[in-house]
Design a protein around this motif. Structure first.
Motif, short mmCIF file in Angstrom:
data_model
loop_
_atom_site.label_atom_id
_atom_site.label_comp_id
_atom_site.label_asym_id
_atom_site.label_seq_id
_atom_site.Cartn_x
_atom_site.Cartn_y
_atom_site.Cartn_z
N ARG A 49 46.90 43.55 43.67
CA ARG A 49 46.13 42.27 44.35
C ARG A 49 44.75 42.59 44.88
N ILE A 50 44.17 43.66 44.45
CA ILE A 50 42.83 44.16 44.83
C ILE A 50 41.97 43.99 43.52
N TYR A 51 40.65 43.38 43.93
CA TYR A 51 39.71 43.24 42.86
C TYR A 51 38.46 43.59 43.49
N ARG A 52 37.50 43.97 42.45
CA ARG A 52 36.05 44.39 43.00
C ARG A 52 35.28 43.13 42.39
N VAL A 53 34.32 42.98 43.11
CA VAL A 53 33.38 41.94 42.57
C VAL A 53 32.02 42.49 41.69
N ASN A 54 31.77 42.33 40.73
CA ASN A 54 30.95 42.87 40.01
C ASN A 54 29.72 41.93 39.66
N SER A 55 28.62 42.20 39.38
CA SER A 55 27.48 41.42 39.20
C SER A 55 26.73 41.58 37.68
N GLU A 56 26.52 40.44 37.29
CA GLU A 56 25.64 40.40 36.03
C GLU A 56 24.21 39.55 36.17
N ILE A 57 23.29 40.12 35.98
CA ILE A 57 22.02 39.47 36.37
C ILE A 57 21.28 39.84 35.04
N LEU A 58 20.52 38.66 34.51
CA LEU A 58 19.63 38.50 33.55
C LEU A 58 18.44 37.88 34.16
#
Length: 808
Positions: A56-65
Motif C-alpha cells: 500500500r506504499i507508493y512514492r510520488v515521482n515528478s516529470e517536468i518538461l
C-alpha cells in the motif's frame, strides 16, 4: 526394485568414470551458476518487501518538461504529502524524507568527529509508513519534538559503546545538537535506501511551501482497498489547484498556456516494491538495481543449465551403442520398457544428485568472490533456509527427469532382435537431434561472448571518452565546510606543497555531488521557448582551471573584475536553449527567493564547452556557474611521482586547521567510475558466465568427439592403411563439428545484436555495434571448439592402424 536400480546405476557410473566425470562436473557447474544467480535474483526481487504495508506504499515521482530539459525526478514538492493527506481520504498517511548526505557527527562532550553517511530528515510519521522496529523509544513520538534523532543500532554502538544512548546528545556538523529519542534496528540491506540517522523534519532548514521546487522524497500509504491507478488521476487536479497559481506568479501564465507552449508538470505513483528495479529517476535516495539485469541473469542461468542438460542428453544418446546389447539382453530376459525407463531415469537422477552436492560445495567456495563482484551480502546458509531448501531437493529431480527423459526413451525403444544382430546404427552423422543440441549450446555461448565484448567496449568507451573536463590527477578533500572560514587558508597552505598545481573550493563537482536547479530567462522577458532550467553551481575563481574545463567564448572569473560577483558562465546547451546571439555581456535573470518576488540579474561573461556532469545515460543539459562561496569540498590538481607522500602532507595541513575532524578524500576519476559501477559488475559477471558456458559446452563436445573417434576406429584404421595422413584424418573428424559451430554463429549473431542494441539504448552516448565484434566471438567459438575436438581427433589419427583393425 528401487534398491536394485540404485545398485546398477552406481556400478554403471563407476564403470564409465570418464563419461561420469564429464556429466557430473558439467552439471555441477551449471547447477552452481543457477544457484548463484537464483540467490542474486531473489535478493533483488525481495527489496522493500520486509515492510508490513509494502503493498500500500507508493512514492510520488515528478516529470517536468520545461526550459529545454525533460526532468524525471524521484522527488516532489514539500507540500505534496500533507496536501494529499488533507484533500483525499484515500490517503491513510504520508512521510517525507530529505536526505542530507554525509555529515560529521560526535557525541556531545567529545572532540573527535566521525564521518557518517546517509543522514536523513524525516517526518514523525516515518514509523507509521515504514516497518522500522525500535529497540528503544516510542515510534509514535520519537520524531515529534524539535532537536530529536532516531539512530540505528550500529550507529549507537559506534558513538556510545555499551552505554544507553537514550536521552544523550549528538553534535552534527559541529553546531547542531540533537537528543537521541529512539534506537532502531539496522535497516535491512534489501531496502531501496539506507539511513543510520533520522532527524526530525522540524529542524530541516528549508523554505517550506514551494510547489515549484522538488526536493523531498514523498511516500504515501493508501488505505486498504484503494485502487492506486484510480487515485493517481487526482494528481493532475493537484497540479492545477496548487502548482498552477505559483507557476502563474512566476511566469505570468496559466497552466493551459504553460502546456500549450509544449511544457508540462506531471506527478505519478510508483509502488514501493518496484522502486529498486524499475526506477531510474534523478535524485534517487540510493543507486537502484535494474530489472533488465534480473531478466538477463535469469536467462543466463537458464541457458547454462540447459547447456549442461544438453551435454547429458548428447553423451547418453551418443553412447547408446555401448548399451544397446545390454538393453537387448534385458528385454530378452523379460524386462519391460517401463522398467528400463526406470533404470535409466534412476541413473540420471543419481547423476544429478551427485552433481547437486558438488554444486553446493562450488557455491560455498565461490560465493565470497561472487558477493564482491555483485556487491551483495549473500550467505551459503540461505540455501538451507525453508525458502530455498525445497528447491535444492526438487531441482536435481527435475533436472534429472529433464536431462534423462530423452536418453531413457531412446535407449528403451531398441528392438532386442535388431540389437543382438548388430543392426542398430547410432553414428554421429545420423544423429540430427544431437547436432541440433550442439548448435543450441554454441549459439548460447556465442551470444554470451558477444554480449561480454559489447559490455566491456561500452565501459571502456565511458572510461576513455572526453567528458569535457580533466578528471585525472584531481584529489578531492571532503567536508571542508567543517573548517568554516579557514577553507581558503587550507587551500592556500596545500597550494604551497610541491606537486600541487592548482586548487578550488566548491562542493559542486562534475561527479556525483550536490545539485541545485534554477530557471533563467533573458533580460526583459519570460519566453517559454527561451527560458532554461539548468543546474546552478556556486564556484570560486579557480574552479574552471582546476577542473580542466574549456571556455569557447568570453573569459573565466577573475579578481581583476569586481563586478564578477554578478557574472555568470553558462554551458553550450544553456546557450542553445536561450537562443542568444553574441551572448557575452548579455544579461539573464532568475528568482532569488523562495517566494518568487525578487529577481537576481546576472551578466554572461563566458561560455564553457559542454561537459558531462551527469551519467552518460543522459544528454548534457543546461548548466551555469556563479561566483559564490561554497565549501563542501576542496579539489586539487596534482602532479607528483610520490602520491602517498603528498597525500600525507595534505592530511598534515588538514589536521593543522581541522583538529579532531576526520580526513576524507577520493580521486575524481574514481568518483566518476562510481556512476558506472553497475555496468562494470555486469561486465565481470557476464564474462564469468560466458567462460563457464563455453567450458560446459566444450566438456560435452569433448565427450562427443571421444565417442565419434571410438565409433570410427575401424574406418580410421582402413584410411591410414590406404595412405591417409594425420592431417586429413583430423580434418575428417573435425569438420562435422565445425559446421555445427558455424551454424550456431549465424543464428546467434542477429539475436546478440538485437539484445545488446536494446541494452545500449539506455545510454545517450554509446558505442556502435560493429561487425568485428561478431567475428571475434565467432573466431573464439571456432577456436575453442577446434582445440576441444582436435585433441581427440589427433589422438585417434595417431593410433596404430593395426591396433585399430584388431580391436574391431
Amino acid at each position: 526394485m528401487l534398491t536394485n536400480y540404485l545398485k546398477i546405476a552406481w556400478r554403471t557410473l563407476l564403470k564409465q568414470r570418464g563419461f561420469t566425470f564429464i556429466n557430473i562436473f558439467g552439471l555441477a557447474v551449471g547447477l552452481a551458476c543457477c544457484m548463484l544467480i537464483m540467490l542474486y535474483v531473489l535478493d533483488e526481487l525481495s527489496y522493500d518487501r520486509y515492510n508490513e504495508k509494502a503493498d500500500r506504499i507508493y512514492r510520488v515521482n515528478s516529470e517536468i518538461l520545461f526550459g529545454g530539459n525533460n526532468m524525471h525526478f524521484a522527488v516532489s514538492p514539500d507540500p505534496m504529502g500533507p496536501t494529499l493527506k488533507k484533500d483525499y481520504p484515500q490517503v491513510e498517511q504520508f512521510v517525507r524524507l530529505h536526505q542530507r548526505g554525509t555529515w560529521l557527527v560526535r557525541k556531545a562532550g567529545e572532540s573527535t568527529n566521525l564521518r557518517e553517511s546517509d543522514i536523513t530528515f524525516a517526518d514523525s510519521t516515518l514509523f507509521d509508513v515504514f516497518t522500522l522496529p525500535l529497540i528503544s523509544g516510542d515510534p509514535k513520538t520519537a520524531l515529534r519534538e524539535p532537536n530529536t534523532v532516531v539512530i540505528s543500532e550500529s550507529a549507537a554502538k559506534r558513538h556510545f559503546g555499551d552505554q544507553n544512548p537514550m536521552g544523550q546528545s549528538l553534535l552534527f556538523d559541529n553546531n547542531r545538537t540533537f537528543k537521541v529519542s529512539g534506537v532502531m534496528r539496522d535497516m535491512p540491506k534489501n531496502a531501496h535506501f539506507q539511513s543510520n540517522f533520522f532527524l526530525t523534519m522540524l529542524n530541516d532548514d528549508y523554505p517550506w511551501g514551494q510547489w515549484l521546487s522538488n526536493n523531498h522524497h514523498t511516500y504515501i500509504l493508501l488505505k486498504p482497498g484503494t485502487n492506486p491507478e484510480t487515485f493517481a488521476k487526482n494528481l493532475d487536479a493537484v497540479v492545477r489547484k496548487y502548482v498552477g497559481p505559483q507557476a502563474m506568479q512566476m511566469l505570468n501564465l496559466s497552466m493551459d498556456d504553460f502546456r500549450k507552449a509544449g511544457n508540462h508538470i506531471y506527478y505519478w505513483l510508483i509502488p514501493l516494491t518496484k522502486i529498486h528495479l524499475h526506477s531510474r529517476q534523478q535524485i534517487e535516495l540510493a543507486p537502484n538495481g535494474d530489472i533488465q539485469y534480473v531478466y538477463i541473469f535469469s536467462a543466463v542461468a537458464l541457458f547454462i543449465l540447459l547447456i549442461a542438460c544438453i551435454n547429458f542428453m548428447n553423451l547418453a544418446t551418443a553412447r547408446s551403442a555401448n548399451r544397446a546389447k545390454e538393453v537387448g539382453v534385458r528385454k530378452v530376459m523379460g524386462s519391460e520398457r517401463q522398467q528400463l525407463i526406470g533404470q535409466f531415469m534412476t541413473e540420471s537422477i543419481l547423476t544429478t544428485t551427485l552433481a547437486m552436492l558438488l554444486a553446493v560445495f562450488m557455491v560455498g567456495l565461490t560465493l565470497p568472490a561472487f558477493n564482491a563482484i555483485a556487491a551483495k551480502g549473500l550467505a551459503i546458509n540461505q540455501l538451507f533456509s525453508p525458502y530455498y531448501l525445497p528447491v535444492l531437493i526438487v531441482l536435481p529431480v527435475i533436472v534429472g527427469l529433464l536431462a534423462g527423459s530423452y536418453p531413457a526413451l531412446f535407449l528403451s525403444s531398441f528392438q532386442p532382435i535388431k540389437v543382438l544382430k548388430g543392426k542398430i546404427n547410432v553414428s554421429f552423422r545420423s544423429a540430427g537431434l544431437r547436432s541440433g543440441l550442439v548448435v543450441f549450446q554454441f549459439m548460447m555461448s556465442v551470444i554470451l561472448i558477444v554480449g561480454t565484448i559489447i559490455v566491456y567496449r561500452q565501459i571502456t568507451f565511458i572510461q576513455t571518452k572526453n567528458v569535457g573536463f580533466n578528471r585525472d590527477h584531481v584529489l578531492t578533500v571532503n567536508d571542508v565546510y567543517a573548517i568554516g572560514k579557514q577553507a581558503e587558508t587550507f587551500r592556500q597552505e596545500v597550494l604551497r606543497l610541491p606537486g600541487v598545481v592548482t586548487g578550488s573550493v566548491s562542493g559542486y563537482l562534475p561527479t556525483p555531488s550536490s545539485r541545485g536547479d534554477n530557471t533563467f530567462f533573458a533580460e526583459g522577458q519570460i519566453d517559454m521557448n527561451k527560458g532554461v532550467s539548468m543546474q546552478n553551481w556556486p564556484v570560486d575563481y579557480n574552479y574552471i582551471k582546476t577542473m580542466g574545463m574549456q571556455l569557447v567564448q568570453g573569459r573565466d572569473f577573475s579578481k581583476e573584475f569586481g563586478a564578477d560577483s554578478s557574472g555568470i558562465i553558462i554551458n553550450e546547451s544553456a546557450l542553445k536553449i536561450l537562443g542568444l546571439k553574441d551572448p557575452i555581456g548579455k544579461r539573464i535573470w532568475t528568482f532569488d527567493d523562495p517566494q518568487l518576488k525578487n529577481r537576481k540579474m546576472y551578466t554572461i561573461i563566458g561560455i564553457v564547452k559542454n561537459f558531462h556532469f551527469e551519467s552518460l545515460r543522459q544528454n548534457i543539459g543546461g548548466l551555469s556557474m556563479v561566483l559564490s562561496p561554497n565549501s563542501g569540498a576542496a579539489s586539487f590538481r596534482i602532479s607528483s611521482n610520490d602520491l602517498p607522500a603528498l597525500i600525507k602532507q595534505i592530511e598534515a595541513k588538514w589536521k593543522q586547521v581541522a583538529p579532531g575532524q576526520p580526513f576524507s578524500y577520493q580521486f575524481m576519476d574514481q568518483s566518476f567510475d562510481e556512476m558506472y559501477r553497475a555496468e562494470q559488475r555486469v561486465g565481470t559477471i557476464a564474462l564469468t558466465f560466458a567462460v563457464l558456458a563455453v567450458l560446459i559446452a566444450c566438456l560435452g563436445l569433448f565427450g562427443l568427439a571421444a565417442f565419434m573417434a571410438e565409433q570410427r576406429t575401424k574406418e580410421i584404421g582402413v584410411r591410414k592403411v590406404l595412405g591417409a595422413s594425420v592431417g586429413s584424418i583430423v580434418t575428417l573428424l573435425s569438420k562435422d563439428f565445425l559446421k555445427l559451430v558455424a551454424i550456431s554463429i549465424l543464428i546467434a549473431s542477429p539475436i546478440a545484436w538485437y539484445a545488446m542494441n536494446q541494452w545500449l539504448n539506455d545510454f545517450a552516448y554509446k558505442i556502435d555495434i560493429e561487425w568485428w565484434m561478431f567475428a571475434v566471438a565467432g573466431l573464439v567459438a571456432v577456436g575453442i571448439a577446434l582445440l576441444t575436438v582436435s585433441f581427440q581427433s589427433v589422438k585417434a589419427a595417431l593410433t596404430n592402424p593395426v591396433k585399430s583393425l584388431r580391436s574391431e
